[in-house]
Design an enzyme around this catalytic site. Structure first.
Site, PDB file in Angstrom:
ATOM      1  CE  LYS A 111      -4.109  -2.178   1.537  1.00  0.00           C
ATOM      2  NZ  LYS A 111      -5.286  -2.266   0.901  1.00  0.00           N
ATOM      3  CE  LYS A 195      -6.872  -8.569  -1.593  1.00  0.00           C
ATOM      4  NZ  LYS A 195      -6.784  -8.244  -0.182  1.00  0.00           N
ATOM      5  CE  LYS A 198     -13.000  -4.055   1.670  1.00  0.00           C
ATOM      6  NZ  LYS A 198     -11.818  -3.642   2.421  1.00  0.00           N
TER       7      LYS A 198
END
Ligand code: AQP
Length: 331
Positions: A111, A195, A198
């Site tokens: 991230k 992956k 969301k």
């Protein structure tokens, strides 16, 4: 009864990955465990998020939990931000986690790579500390998670060991991550090496997508040039991902599904069957969701009741920890 705890952070629109990797297992747990399922709204603040979106996502997740079959009589459903003990315990236990181990967390690396150094918040770095507080507040025996959250539970296990060793008694219970046998990592339909996520929605199936759109997305999922339905993540990541989705929803092992499709040599036909399996599951789920989301009073009641139940247990743990580390508790 053993205790199970898990949650989802309201960072975006929930996907089929969240459904298979999380929601379905949460429901399964409520029959055999004392089940605590929360909305990790404080965790959602670890990356910038629009306030209206955060609130909408939060309400949606409550409705999704209920639509997936969580029964508020059996499962304590609550907001992380409603139970202040999460933040209080976090500020104590973060002193028992080290910068080195936090900086090795894959989720943090992934991230933060997408951000400028100056935009990486402290909360993103310290994410596993709060997650560990979430787990140990309720003395969780097991933590059902998808593959990618396993590392955080393992870090929490290190902390539990460290803390208990330091204070010479079993203050915290040792939590176990529980990973679904099939479906722990559903991949993107447009890039099956990534992956389905969301907060990075490429090739996602969203739980609120129109059913026709879902069918279209599956029919145009990336596959390979062959025609055999085989499970081979390296050489056939697209087909393997569709097999995983199918198997998870049909409660079959991958081997059973491969066997079922052994005479099928057409990806188109296979995709149709995967789409049917997804629609069979999400059709009724969406109907229940729509009913629940339009009943705000019911949602508020569920959250209120959940917060009261959760706080009772969380408060007990916090007091125990305060006393253990030497904070003066005047009763
Ligand atoms: N693709 C997936 N396959 C299987 N399980 C998945 N989960 C998420 N994506 C998949 C599981 O859903 C739960 C919710 O996790 P979270 O909200 O804490 O966030 P996450 O794990 O990081 O999931 P996302 O969707 O990728 O969210 P963002 O992008 O916000 O980080 C977890 O049990 C997770 O493993």
């Amino acid at each position: 009864m053993a205790i199970s705890l898990s949650g989802i952070k309201p960072t975006g629109k929930l996907t089929l990955g969240n459904y298979i990797g999380a929601l379905r297992n949460f429901k399964a747990m409520q029959e055999d465990y004392e089940n605590f399922i929360f909305i990790a709204d404080l965790h959602a603040l670890t990356l910038p998020i629009d306030p209206i979106e955060l609130k909408t996502n939060t309400l949606d997740i409550v409705a999704f939990y209920l639509a997936a079959g969580l029964d508020p009589e059996k499962t304590t459903i609550f907001l992380q931000s409603d139970v202040s003990e999460h933040s209080e315990l976090n500020s104590i236990i973060q002193n028992y986690l080290y910068m080195g181990e936090l900086s090795r967390m894959t989720q943090f690396k992934d991230k933060s790579r997408k951000l400028n150094d100056s935009a990486i918040g402290l909360g993103l770095f310290a994410y596993p500390a709060l997650m560990c507080a979430d787990i140990i507040l309720y003395n969780a025996d097991i933590v059902p998670v998808g593959e990618d959250q396993k590392q955080h539970v393992e870090l929490c296990r290190n902390l539990v060991h460290r803390f208990n060793t330091r204070y010479g008694k079993e203050i915290f219970k040792m939590p176990e991550p529980v990973i679904p046998k099939v479906g722990a990592r559903i991949m993107s339909l447009s890039d099956p090496t990534k992956k389905m996520s969301k907060s990075d929605p490429k090739g996602d199936i969203f739980l609120k997508d129109d059913l026709n759109i879902i069918r279209k997305k599956i029919m145009s999922a990336v596959t390979d040039t062959g025609n055999e339905i085989l499970f081979d993540k390296e050489n056939k990541p697209g087909i393997s991902n569709l097999l995983t989705i199918y198997s998870a929803l049909k409660n079959k092992t991958i081997e059973e599904s491969v066997q079922e499709f052994s005479n099928l040599h057409q990806y188109g036909e296979f995709k149709k069957m995967v789409a049917n399996a997804v629609l069979d599951e999400l059709g009724p789920f969406q109907t229940r969701y729509k009913e629940i989301i339009s009943n705000r009073k019911y949602i508020n009641e569920v959250l209120e009741k959940g917060a009261i139940r959760a706080k009772k247990i969380a408060h007990k743990t916090l007091i125990k920890v305060k006393k253990t580390v030497g904070l003066y508790v005047h009763e």
